[in-house]
Enzyme design. Structure first.
Site, PDB file in Angstrom:
ATOM      1  N   HIS A  71       0.820  -1.213   0.000  1.00  0.00           N
ATOM      2  CA  HIS A  71       0.000   0.000   0.000  1.00  0.00           C
ATOM      3  C   HIS A  71       0.856   1.267   0.000  1.00  0.00           C
ATOM      4  O   HIS A  71       0.334   2.357  -0.208  1.00  0.00           O
ATOM      5  CB  HIS A  71      -0.932  -0.004   1.206  1.00  0.00           C
ATOM      6  N   ASP A  72       2.145   1.111   0.214  1.00  0.00           N
ATOM      7  CA  ASP A  72       3.063   2.244   0.115  1.00  0.00           C
ATOM      8  C   ASP A  72       3.457   2.498  -1.335  1.00  0.00           C
ATOM      9  O   ASP A  72       3.457   3.644  -1.790  1.00  0.00           O
ATOM     10  CB  ASP A  72       4.312   1.960   0.960  1.00  0.00           C
ATOM     11  N   SER A 147       3.631   7.111  -4.856  1.00  0.00           N
ATOM     12  CA  SER A 147       5.036   7.156  -5.260  1.00  0.00           C
ATOM     13  C   SER A 147       5.571   5.732  -5.267  1.00  0.00           C
ATOM     14  O   SER A 147       5.109   4.875  -4.509  1.00  0.00           O
ATOM     15  CB  SER A 147       5.851   8.031  -4.302  1.00  0.00           C
ATOM     16  N   PHE A 149       8.459   4.718  -4.381  1.00  0.00           N
ATOM     17  CA  PHE A 149       9.542   4.549  -3.416  1.00  0.00           C
ATOM     18  C   PHE A 149       9.031   4.068  -2.062  1.00  0.00           C
ATOM     19  O   PHE A 149       7.850   4.251  -1.721  1.00  0.00           O
ATOM     20  CB  PHE A 149      10.287   5.875  -3.216  1.00  0.00           C
ATOM     21  N   ASP A 151       8.609   5.138   0.962  1.00  0.00           N
ATOM     22  CA  ASP A 151       8.658   6.438   1.631  1.00  0.00           C
ATOM     23  C   ASP A 151       7.457   6.690   2.543  1.00  0.00           C
ATOM     24  O   ASP A 151       7.146   7.836   2.865  1.00  0.00           O
ATOM     25  CB  ASP A 151       8.764   7.560   0.588  1.00  0.00           C
ATOM     26  N   SER A 153       4.296   6.510   1.999  1.00  0.00           N
ATOM     27  CA  SER A 153       3.213   7.310   1.413  1.00  0.00           C
ATOM     28  C   SER A 153       1.856   6.870   1.944  1.00  0.00           C
ATOM     29  O   SER A 153       0.893   7.639   1.906  1.00  0.00           O
ATOM     30  CB  SER A 153       3.240   7.213  -0.113  1.00  0.00           C
TER      31      SER A 153
END
Length: 429
Positions: A71-72, A147, A149, A151, A153
């Site tokens: 999910h990121d 995104s 990456f 990170d 998100s």
């Protein structure tokens, strides 16, 4: 812009495999025959055995952390109607009305989904295609609205607008909901997906799927609490820092913690220590090996194929345990809680007890078997049998509608994939 939100998902295999080479769902096999219904494939290959295969080596949290990562870095938006309305892809003939529907035929001998509609027509399981992100001439292409990456998100969002909406804009803190007597993510009073609203609202986060099922909300709560804890500590250490400075520094540290968990604890359990060493994935000191010449975008083969192996690890329930590993209350049935958040508001089923349950209970083995809710009840409405979908059948149909090359062609093109085991795990790195 490579790897940024709302940009294309790349393809390891080059051109997509559509029946017309351009847009249509792949429904023909290599020899020209008609491919079977993906629900029929699911019934024959993915059905769970009479004795579910739990994995004694790994707990249920391993699966949940894998979905947390997904999910990121992966969120493929679905096609909509001209005014942004949801498409009705429930009927078999819907694909004749719009190329953005790819319904799945229900086999005549299906034991759960009815093979005929109430008016006697052939029945299908709904599936809306991923939105066509191709901006010029060329085959249909998919985009990633998160995104690409690692990170966080799913916590902070992939756009400035979403990120700002989740902040208090004071002392670097994130918004929370505390009316239950403990910290939860902020409520989303206008969520169109939430099936338990308005009595039990769903929650807001950097990713719209935060309330997909009860096992995800503890993850969002855990990271949210940690952010605010560190932001408060940074404020004490640096009293002259403004909100933006504290927020960005806390966010940077949170992402570092998250990436450390992935590379130090999660990934080695998925691909093994040999692959970790071969590709230099073990964290070592403070070295920075980022190479701007490499395209960091996720691939369609990975996000719609390889990384879905974790769905076979999902139990049919979310156990609840105390800090002493004692069962508390009833387990939470997965199939009855897709976008239902009422267990979160039950003070005997706090996010802490759910997290303890996932940590202390085994997950399912990584194999071709999927639990009953995964194959029959995803996105179902309570009290309405066969109102949901079959997730592994969805996965196969997604591969066809996104034009992913057939499995054997992928194996031939990637020489390192000598076995099914490596095919499942290699694209992770």
């Amino acid at each position: 812009m490579l790897g940024s939100a709302m940009h294309p998902i790349r393809r390891f295999m080059g051109a997509p495999k559509y029946d017309d080479g351009f847009n249509s769902v792949r429904r023909r096999s290599a020899n020209g025959g008609v491919l079977p219904s993906t629900r029929a494939i699911s019934n024959k290959i993915f059905a769970e055995a009479s004795i579910p295969p739990f994995d004694p080596k790994y707990n249920h949290f391993l699966m949940q952390f894998g979905q947390w990562i997904a999910h990121d870095i992966i969120s493929t938006p679905l096609a909509t109607g001209p005014t942004g309305a949801l498409l009705d892809c429930t009927k078999c003939e819907s694909e004749e009305i719009t190329a953005n529907c790819a319904p799945i035929e229900v086999p005549e001998d299906d034991s759960f989904f009815p093979a005929k509609t109430v008016d006697g027509k052939k029945a299908c399981i709904r599936l809306t295609r991923a939105i066509n992100g191709q901006q010029g001439l060329g085959p249909r292409q998919q985009i990633n609205q998160n995104s690409h990456f690692l990170d966080l998100s799913q916590v902070y969002g992939s756009t400035d607008c979403v990120a700002k909406s989740l902040r208090t804009l004071q002392d670097g803190m994130m918004k929370v909901h505390t009316a239950q007597g403990y910290t939860l993510p902020p409520q989303a009073t206008n969520s169109s997906n939430c099936q338990s609203a308005p009595t039990y609202p769903c929650f807001s986060a950097g990713d719209a799927r935060s309330s997909l099922h009860p096992g995800l909300i503890p993850m969002h709560t855990l990271y949210l609490r940690q952010h605010n804890k560190w932001a408060g500590q940074i404020k004490v250490l640096n009293p002259l820092w403004n909100d933006e400075k504290i927020y960005q520094e806390t966010r940077r540290l949170m992402i570092a913690l998250y990436q450390s968990h992935i590379y130090s604890e999660y990934l080695s359990k998925i691909i093994g220590q040999q692959k970790m060493q071969q590709f230099a994935l073990n964290p070592s000191g403070r070295s920075n090996t980022y190479d701007p010449r490499i395209n960091p975008s996720v691939s369609v083969e990975f996000c719609s194929g390889a990384f879905r192996f974790g769905q076979s690890q999902a139990r049919k329930d979310v156990p609840r345990r105390t800090n002493q590993n004692v069962s508390i209350g009833a387990t939470i049935d997965l199939g009855q809680h897709i976008f239902y958040t009422d267990p979160i508001y039950d003070k005997t089923a706090t996010v802490s007890s759910m997290m303890q349950g996932m940590v202390n209970c085994p997950g399912m083995a990584v194999d071709r078997q999927f639990s009953f809710p995964m194959r029959n009840e995803m996105f179902s409405k309570r009290g309405q049998k066969a109102s949901g979908v079959d997730l592994p059948a969805f996965n196969v149909q997604r591969g066809r509608e996104k034009g992913i090359q057939p499995y054997n062609e992928v194996r031939v093109s990637l020489p390192s994939m000598h076995s099914r085991r490596i095919w499942i795990r290699q694209p992770l790195i």
